[in-house]
Design an enzyme around this catalytic site. Sequence first.
Site, PDB file in Angstrom:
ATOM      1  N   HIS A 101       0.822  -1.196   0.000  1.00 42.94           N
ATOM      2  CA  HIS A 101       0.000   0.000   0.000  1.00 42.94           C
ATOM      3  C   HIS A 101       0.865   1.259   0.000  1.00 42.94           C
ATOM      4  CE1 HIS A 101      -3.442   2.513  -0.032  1.00 42.94           C
ATOM      5  NE2 HIS A 101      -2.782   3.262   0.827  1.00 42.94           N
ATOM      6  N   TYR A 107       1.531   5.004  -2.626  1.00 38.90           N
ATOM      7  CA  TYR A 107       1.790   6.411  -2.290  1.00 38.90           C
ATOM      8  C   TYR A 107       3.174   6.850  -2.713  1.00 38.90           C
ATOM      9  CZ  TYR A 107      -2.619   6.347   0.017  1.00 38.90           C
ATOM     10  OH  TYR A 107      -3.950   6.238   0.252  1.00 38.90           O
ATOM     11  N   HIS A 131      -9.823   0.533 -10.960  1.00 40.82           N
ATOM     12  CA  HIS A 131      -9.384   1.467  -9.912  1.00 40.82           C
ATOM     13  C   HIS A 131      -7.923   1.852 -10.089  1.00 40.82           C
ATOM     14  CE1 HIS A 131      -8.341   3.114  -5.991  1.00 40.82           C
ATOM     15  NE2 HIS A 131      -7.519   2.109  -5.769  1.00 40.82           N
ATOM     16  N   PHE A 132      -7.065   0.869 -10.307  1.00 38.96           N
ATOM     17  CA  PHE A 132      -5.654   1.289 -10.310  1.00 38.96           C
ATOM     18  C   PHE A 132      -5.246   1.920 -11.639  1.00 38.96           C
ATOM     19  CE2 PHE A 132      -4.660  -3.456 -10.639  1.00 38.96           C
ATOM     20  CZ  PHE A 132      -4.067  -3.443 -11.896  1.00 38.96           C
ATOM     21  N   HIS A 133      -6.057   1.713 -12.674  1.00 34.36           N
ATOM     22  CA  HIS A 133      -5.720   2.448 -13.893  1.00 34.36           C
ATOM     23  C   HIS A 133      -6.157   3.914 -13.816  1.00 34.36           C
ATOM     24  CE1 HIS A 133      -4.751  -1.483 -15.667  1.00 34.36           C
ATOM     25  NE2 HIS A 133      -3.986  -0.772 -16.470  1.00 34.36           N
ATOM     26  N   ARG A 143     -10.895 -10.300 -12.172  1.00 31.93           N
ATOM     27  CA  ARG A 143      -9.674  -9.698 -12.687  1.00 31.93           C
ATOM     28  C   ARG A 143      -8.795 -10.851 -13.172  1.00 31.93           C
ATOM     29  NH1 ARG A 143      -6.068  -7.113  -7.690  1.00 31.93           N
ATOM     30  NH2 ARG A 143      -4.492  -6.924  -9.300  1.00 31.93           N
ATOM     31  N   ARG A 144      -7.891 -10.557 -14.034  1.00 31.75           N
ATOM     32  CA  ARG A 144      -6.867 -11.483 -14.534  1.00 31.75           C
ATOM     33  C   ARG A 144      -7.363 -12.499 -15.566  1.00 31.75           C
ATOM     34  NH1 ARG A 144      -5.712 -11.851  -8.660  1.00 31.75           N
ATOM     35  NH2 ARG A 144      -4.220 -10.204  -8.248  1.00 31.75           N
TER      36      ARG A 144
HETATM   37 FE1  HAS Z   1      -5.989   1.872  -4.222  1.00 33.09          FE
HETATM   38  C1  HAS Z   1      -6.254  -1.554  -4.647  1.00 33.09           C
HETATM   39  C2  HAS Z   1      -7.949   1.698  -1.430  1.00 33.09           C
HETATM   40  C3  HAS Z   1      -5.578   5.258  -3.705  1.00 33.09           C
HETATM   41  C4  HAS Z   1      -3.394   1.893  -6.476  1.00 33.09           C
HETATM   42  N1  HAS Z   1      -5.036   0.451  -5.355  1.00 33.09           N
HETATM   43  C5  HAS Z   1      -5.304  -0.897  -5.398  1.00 33.09           C
HETATM   44  C6  HAS Z   1      -4.410  -1.551  -6.320  1.00 33.09           C
HETATM   45  C7  HAS Z   1      -3.564  -0.572  -6.806  1.00 33.09           C
HETATM   46  C8  HAS Z   1      -3.980   0.679  -6.198  1.00 33.09           C
HETATM   47  C9  HAS Z   1      -2.410  -0.757  -7.769  1.00 33.09           C
HETATM   48  O1  HAS Z   1      -9.029  -0.479   0.442  1.00 33.09           O
HETATM   49  C10 HAS Z   1      -4.430  -3.023  -6.708  1.00 33.09           C
HETATM   50  C11 HAS Z   1      -3.430  -3.847  -5.973  1.00 33.09           C
HETATM   51  C12 HAS Z   1      -3.472  -5.266  -6.456  1.00 33.09           C
HETATM   52  O2  HAS Z   1      -2.798  -5.586  -7.446  1.00 33.09           O
HETATM   53  O3  HAS Z   1      -4.206  -6.060  -5.863  1.00 33.09           O
HETATM   54  N2  HAS Z   1      -6.695   3.230  -2.850  1.00 33.09           N
HETATM   55  C13 HAS Z   1      -7.484   2.956  -1.795  1.00 33.09           C
HETATM   56  C14 HAS Z   1      -7.777   4.185  -1.064  1.00 33.09           C
HETATM   57  C15 HAS Z   1      -7.116   5.194  -1.723  1.00 33.09           C
HETATM   58  C16 HAS Z   1      -6.422   4.582  -2.826  1.00 33.09           C
HETATM   59  C17 HAS Z   1      -8.612   4.323   0.166  1.00 33.09           C
HETATM   60  N3  HAS Z   1      -4.760   3.308  -4.955  1.00 33.09           N
HETATM   61  C18 HAS Z   1      -4.738   4.627  -4.605  1.00 33.09           C
HETATM   62  C19 HAS Z   1      -3.697   5.320  -5.322  1.00 33.09           C
HETATM   63  C20 HAS Z   1      -3.074   4.358  -6.097  1.00 33.09           C
HETATM   64  C21 HAS Z   1      -3.761   3.111  -5.857  1.00 33.09           C
HETATM   65  C22 HAS Z   1      -3.380   6.781  -5.181  1.00 33.09           C
HETATM   66  C23 HAS Z   1      -1.929   4.479  -7.034  1.00 33.09           C
HETATM   67  C24 HAS Z   1      -1.205   5.523  -7.229  1.00 33.09           C
HETATM   68  N4  HAS Z   1      -6.958   0.377  -3.259  1.00 33.09           N
HETATM   69  C25 HAS Z   1      -7.674   0.509  -2.108  1.00 33.09           C
HETATM   70  C26 HAS Z   1      -8.110  -0.816  -1.654  1.00 33.09           C
HETATM   71  C27 HAS Z   1      -7.634  -1.746  -2.572  1.00 33.09           C
HETATM   72  C28 HAS Z   1      -6.901  -0.966  -3.560  1.00 33.09           C
HETATM   73  C29 HAS Z   1      -8.932  -1.158  -0.471  1.00 33.09           C
HETATM   74  C30 HAS Z   1      -7.806  -3.277  -2.532  1.00 33.09           C
HETATM   75  C31 HAS Z   1      -8.932  -3.723  -3.359  1.00 33.09           C
HETATM   76  C32 HAS Z   1      -8.995  -5.222  -3.351  1.00 33.09           C
HETATM   77  O4  HAS Z   1      -9.887  -5.765  -2.661  1.00 33.09           O
HETATM   78  O5  HAS Z   1      -8.178  -5.871  -4.005  1.00 33.09           O
HETATM   79  C33 HAS Z   1      -7.085   6.657  -1.295  1.00 33.09           C
HETATM   80  O6  HAS Z   1      -5.750   7.074  -1.117  1.00 33.09           O
HETATM   81  C34 HAS Z   1      -7.759   7.571  -2.262  1.00 33.09           C
HETATM   82  C35 HAS Z   1      -7.818   8.993  -1.740  1.00 33.09           C
HETATM   83  C36 HAS Z   1      -8.035   9.973  -2.859  1.00 33.09           C
HETATM   84  C37 HAS Z   1      -8.906  10.985  -2.883  1.00 33.09           C
HETATM   85  C38 HAS Z   1      -9.021  11.841  -4.112  1.00 33.09           C
HETATM   86  C39 HAS Z   1      -8.482  13.254  -3.945  1.00 33.09           C
HETATM   87  C40 HAS Z   1      -8.576  13.988  -5.236  1.00 33.09           C
HETATM   88  C41 HAS Z   1      -7.647  14.860  -5.709  1.00 33.09           C
HETATM   89  C42 HAS Z   1      -7.841  15.507  -7.063  1.00 33.09           C
HETATM   90  C43 HAS Z   1      -8.601  16.776  -6.957  1.00 33.09           C
HETATM   91  C44 HAS Z   1      -8.888  17.346  -8.316  1.00 33.09           C
HETATM   92  C45 HAS Z   1      -8.850  18.665  -8.617  1.00 33.09           C
HETATM   93  C46 HAS Z   1      -9.151  19.111  -9.987  1.00 33.09           C
HETATM   94  C47 HAS Z   1      -8.518  19.712  -7.645  1.00 33.09           C
HETATM   95  C48 HAS Z   1      -9.790  11.256  -1.734  1.00 33.09           C
HETATM   96  C49 HAS Z   1      -6.433  15.216  -4.915  1.00 33.09           C
HETATM   97  C50 HAS Z   1     -10.640  19.207 -10.106  1.00 33.09           C
HETATM   98  C51 HAS Z   1     -11.131  20.432 -10.783  1.00 33.09           C
HETATM   99  C52 HAS Z   1     -12.418  20.536 -11.203  1.00 33.09           C
HETATM  100  C53 HAS Z   1     -12.886  21.802 -11.782  1.00 33.09           C
HETATM  101  C54 HAS Z   1     -13.392  19.407 -11.039  1.00 33.09           C
HETATM  102 CU   CU1 Z   2      -3.901  -0.109  -0.657  1.00 35.94          CU
END
Ligand code: HAS
Ligand code: CU1
Length: 559
Positions: A232, A236, A383-385, A448-449
Amino acid sequence: MSNNLSPDKIFSPLQKVGAKDAKLVLANMYWVIFSLFIGGTAGLLQTLVRSGHLELPFGIGYYQLLTLHGVILALVLTFFFIMGFQIAILSKVCGPLSRSQRKLGWTGFWLMTAGTLMSAAMIALNEATVLYTFYAPLQAHAIHYIGLTLVIVGTWVSVAGQLMKYFSWKKEFKGHKTPLLSYMTAVNNVMWIVCTIGVAVTVLFQFIPWSLGWVDRINVSLSRTLFWYFGHALVYFWLLPAYMSWYAIIPKILGTKGFSDNLARMSFVLFLFFSIPVGIHHQLVEPGIDAFWKGLQVVLTFMVIIPSLMTAFSLFAVFETYGRNRGAKGLLDWFKKLPWKDARFVLPFLGMLFFIPGGIGGIINASGQMNQMIHNTIWVVGHFHITVGAPVILTYFGVMLFLLPHLTGRKITKQTNNMALYLGYTWTFGMGIMSLAMHFAGLRGAPRRSTYSEYGGAGIAEEWITYQVMQAVGGSFLFLAIIIAVILFFKLMTGPKADQPEVFPVAEMMDQNAPQTKWVENWRLLIIITVFLILIAYTVPITQMFTENIPGAEGYKLW
Ligand code: HAS
Ligand code: CU1
């Protein structure tokens, strides 16, 4: 006395990345573009196989290709980019690296190169078809694990040089805030060292002895837990360099100030604390871990969402202030004022848009029971893409766009700027339909896979075929984008030299001169809190893996 220096004496915005450091950075960047090309080609082929449009030639297996895709994009591309970018940052904001620091950078680079080649050879020989997560009981050739170990050790060596630079600046200008970007690299690096201990332990004490035949069993629960202790934080480690750009580079590209230095540091500290004690959210459906500890790590996962929300808030503040300063009056018309023709802004901005659904998806994944719905479905791939595969990589592209000409003494031209815009829009379109299809298919239970042909194209798989075709179309657009990226890379690296090379933009913050929050750079304290949280989250579950008889793992000790 250095203490009396004013901050602008310490850091000049015009300072360039040192010439010798530039070579080291560029060496890393060559690996990035090479990996993108190989990994992207594998990705395209996968979508075609999945949708039943292609059979792989020469006896290449689907999972072999998938392993190549995952390892080269998720590990090789990202690691080389991160090392290169962080070295460039340090050289820019803290001054050129010393000889020994640079030597560490090169040693790390060569170790990573050697390790990558070893693993790549094993994957090519079909001796390491274990996917990038190398879950036991899938077993690879020992050389694959040793190669991956060398890659990690290489990052440690490079990181050691980077941390030396940061700490020597801190010592030299005692009493001053360290430059924000250098502080961010230090947090990312310290987090990296702490989290890679987990993967190093499982590889050295479990996988290597097992693959060499020294032991005949492996404790599967333990190996997965140690992997996700690392895994995890790994996501980050990919993300934080993008955040460095969002907080401290993008505002300068807009010609405005960043929101808050103190808030940005606080958000990075929270990443250090909460990135590691949450790995079990990848194991919520696994036996052998008590519900209580799963629940606790779910709560900690919700803590690590906070710094991303802080980041989103800061970005909105910067964008809105920028638009209002240009005369925007209504609720949302500041949006129109943003510099839509400047690719250095547009690429990362498209990434930010992806991260809104990406983050929401993450919150869904982490939400206890909802995880049971999506786990091991292709939703997770979706999700991860739209996390690593869009916000992160589009921001990396945005960085390379100014960094490559900066390092080679060139400028972004109208043509390269436009190519980069095309790259961004093609990527967005391709990734948009591909990941949308993945999310929908996942909700309908598509695993998946697995490939379509494995389901014989019949029964329930019929329902997924439209989504598979959408993925293939998306994958084709992504491949097109990759071709643009490769051409763009060489255009940026060649072309005519400029008298005034492209600048490396570094923003000032609105609270630039506010007093520094002292404890944020008290590394002893930060590390104690980090370790404390890890011990709370992991001591009991890991102890239980040694002491309790988990079904199927009776009597297993370390292996
Ligand atoms: Fe994830 C699975 C939970 C973030 C990557 N994640 C994965 C896997 C990868 C991955 C590679 O809880 C698969 C692993 C595998 O092979 O099995 N993930 C989270 C959570 C977050 C999260 C809670 N993941 C990421 C990030 C990744 C990433 C970042 C890569 C860089 N993820 C999971 C969980 C799994 C998981 C479970 C397991 C699932 C399973 O069962 O297998 C959080 O960090 C997300 C927080 C993000 C936000 C968004 C903030 C938005 C921002 C942009 C603002 C936009 C603006 C522009 C300002 C709250 C900062 C807008 C302007 C306008 C005008 C609209
Ligand atoms: Cu994670």
